[in-house]
Design an enzyme around this catalytic site. Structure first.
Site, PDB file in Angstrom:
ATOM      1  NE  ARG A  82     -30.729  11.233 -10.868  1.00 20.18           N
ATOM      2  CZ  ARG A  82     -31.913  11.080 -10.309  1.00 20.18           C
ATOM      3  NH1 ARG A  82     -32.473   9.903 -10.283  1.00 20.18           N
ATOM      4  NH2 ARG A  82     -32.548  12.116  -9.785  1.00 20.18           N
ATOM      5  CB  THR A  83     -24.109  12.603 -10.331  1.00 18.31           C
ATOM      6  OG1 THR A  83     -24.993  12.660 -11.449  1.00 18.31           O
ATOM      7  CG2 THR A  83     -22.682  12.630 -10.823  1.00 18.31           C
ATOM      8  CE  LYS A 111     -14.229  31.453   7.134  1.00 14.72           C
ATOM      9  NZ  LYS A 111     -13.187  30.738   7.857  1.00 14.72           N
ATOM     10  NE  ARG A 132     -23.836  17.333 -10.892  1.00 18.39           N
ATOM     11  CZ  ARG A 132     -24.956  16.666 -11.181  1.00 18.39           C
ATOM     12  NH1 ARG A 132     -26.116  17.078 -10.692  1.00 18.39           N
ATOM     13  NH2 ARG A 132     -24.920  15.608 -11.951  1.00 18.39           N
ATOM     14  CG  HIS A 165     -23.326  14.798 -16.406  1.00 22.35           C
ATOM     15  ND1 HIS A 165     -22.406  14.157 -15.597  1.00 22.35           N
ATOM     16  CD2 HIS A 165     -24.519  14.710 -15.752  1.00 22.35           C
ATOM     17  CE1 HIS A 165     -23.032  13.715 -14.509  1.00 22.35           C
ATOM     18  NE2 HIS A 165     -24.307  14.033 -14.590  1.00 22.35           N
TER      19      HIS A 165
HETATM   20  N1   CP Z   1     -28.377  12.375 -14.075  1.00 29.52           N
HETATM   21  C1   CP Z   1     -27.934  13.203 -13.101  1.00 29.52           C
HETATM   22  O1   CP Z   1     -26.913  13.880 -13.253  1.00 29.52           O
HETATM   23  O2   CP Z   1     -28.699  13.195 -11.977  1.00 29.52           O
HETATM   24  P1   CP Z   1     -28.399  14.036 -10.651  1.00 29.52           P
HETATM   25  O3   CP Z   1     -28.547  15.496 -11.019  1.00 29.52           O
HETATM   26  O4   CP Z   1     -29.441  13.570  -9.648  1.00 29.52           O
HETATM   27  O5   CP Z   1     -27.014  13.738 -10.217  1.00 29.52           O
END
Ligand code: CP
Length: 359
Positions: A82-83, A111, A132, A165
């Site tokens: 979703r993110t 590499k 991420r 997050h």
């Molecule tokens: N809530 C959330 O971060 O979901 P994802 O890990 O699917 O991005």
């Protein structure tokens, strides 16, 4: 500029944060502590306006014209559904073209290229990096590396290890304000589950500081209690909190219940298997124990901690919460590129009989 990341990263956060703003505006979005109440209110207003404007094709086309000259990299080396999708959709709303790296095996890092060189290379092709990573601190390092060069590119933290997050916390705050009658001020938020290793509850705890008279209950197994740094933060800001291992007892007084899954990807020695997580499941019968205006949230993905039968109850807002992520992330990107005025000046279309709080 301090040239050594090692020495810079040891500075207190308050001394590092100015490095991530430009002209007193947010440039890199790395920490929940970067947001104050006026900024949160602005982002929420912007997100609301964007979703209203796009109810008609003209508004949709207008938003897509705003950043059609920009490109963004979705640099996700940790799994995400979703993110990733909501950031991609947020970029599409603003017309940004999107590139992606999701598997480091396809990057020249295999590499032997250093992280610093990789991030500099990525920045040469894009105007925004959304990142991420499973290592706390690496997203901040990316910003630090890029801000030292003549063509700095904003970096957005889409999840940094077990640390933070912040954009999840933005969508959580957006959802809490949207679905709690009268908004978040004065409300009691119960956070449930693996609070020790969950980054969403950490970032959300930081953001709650911006709301008046909020109370927090942390309901977790003893082994997964909230980390002391967050508890110290709450004490410093005189935010009332308590800890319990009895979820059921916390339900009747809750305005919002924020469920989380066990974070077993952070196990180092089978910690999760040693814990009975089932007392931290929201069972369908709990719907009779919570208030008629109490809302149930979850950052998702879920496992067993919320039974799917609960989804049909209107107080279960997690699927709407998930979609809110697209709008608040679009608002954040628009804010980073300084587009609030252009967006807010675009008139909202008049659509008879459209519910004010529809998706
Ligand atoms: N809530 C959330 O971060 O979901 P994802 O890990 O699917 O991005």
């Amino acid at each position: 500029m301090n040239r050594s990341w090692d020495s810079f990263s040891r500075l207190k956060l308050a001394d590092r944060l100015p490095h991530y703003s430009r002209k007193n505006r947010l440039f890199d979005c790395l920490f929940a502590q970067q947001f104050d109440r006026p900024m949160l209110d602005s982002l929420i207003r912007l997100a609301d306006h964007m979703r209203d404007v796009t109810k008609k094709r003209a508004g949709d086309d207008y938003l897509q014209s705003l950043l059609s000259h920009k490109r963004a990299m979705l640099y996700f080396s940790q799994p995400s559904t979703r993110t990733f999708l909501s950031f991609m959709s947020a970029c599409h709303i603003l017309g940004i073209r999107v590139l992606e790296i999701r598997d480091l095996k396809t990057s020249s890092q295999v590499k032997g290229e250093t992280f610093d060189d990789t991030i500099r290379t990525i920045s040469n092709y894009v105007d925004l990096i959304i990142m991420r990573n499973d290592e706390a601190g690496l997203v901040e390092k990316a910003s630090w590396v890029l801000n030292d060069y003549s063509r700095p590119v904003p970096v957005v933290n889409a999840g940094a290890g077990a640390d933070q997050h912040p954009t999840q916390a933005l969508l959580d705050i957006y959802s809490l304000n949207r679905y709690l009658p009268g908004g978040l001020d004065g409300k009691h938020v119960v956070m449930v589950g693996d609070l020790k290793r969950g980054r969403t509850v950490r970032s959300l705890s930081y953001l709650l500081k911006n709301y008046k008279n909020v109370r927090i209950t942390y309901a977790s197994p003893e082994a997964f209690r909230m980390q002391p740094d967050i508890l110290d933060f709450l004490k410093r800001h005189e935010i009332v909190y308590r800890e319990t291992d009895d979820l059921e007892s916390a339900l009747p007084d809750a305005d919002a219940i924020y469920m989380t899954r066990i974070q077993d990807e952070h196990d180092t020695a089978g910690e999760s298997a040693a814990v009975d997580y089932s007392p931290f499941y929201f069972k369908p019968e709990y719907l009779d124990k919570i208030g008629k205006n109490t809302i149930l949230l979850h950052p998702l993905p879920r496992r067993l901690e919320v039974h799917p039968d609960v989804d049909l109850d209107p107080r279960a807002v997690y699927w709407r919460q998930e979609r809110n992520g697209m709008w608040i992330r679009a608002a954040l990107i628009a804010f980073i590129f300084g587009l609030e005025k252009d967006i807010l000046e675009f008139p909202v279309p008049v659509i008879p009989s459209t519910p004010a709080r529809s998706l």
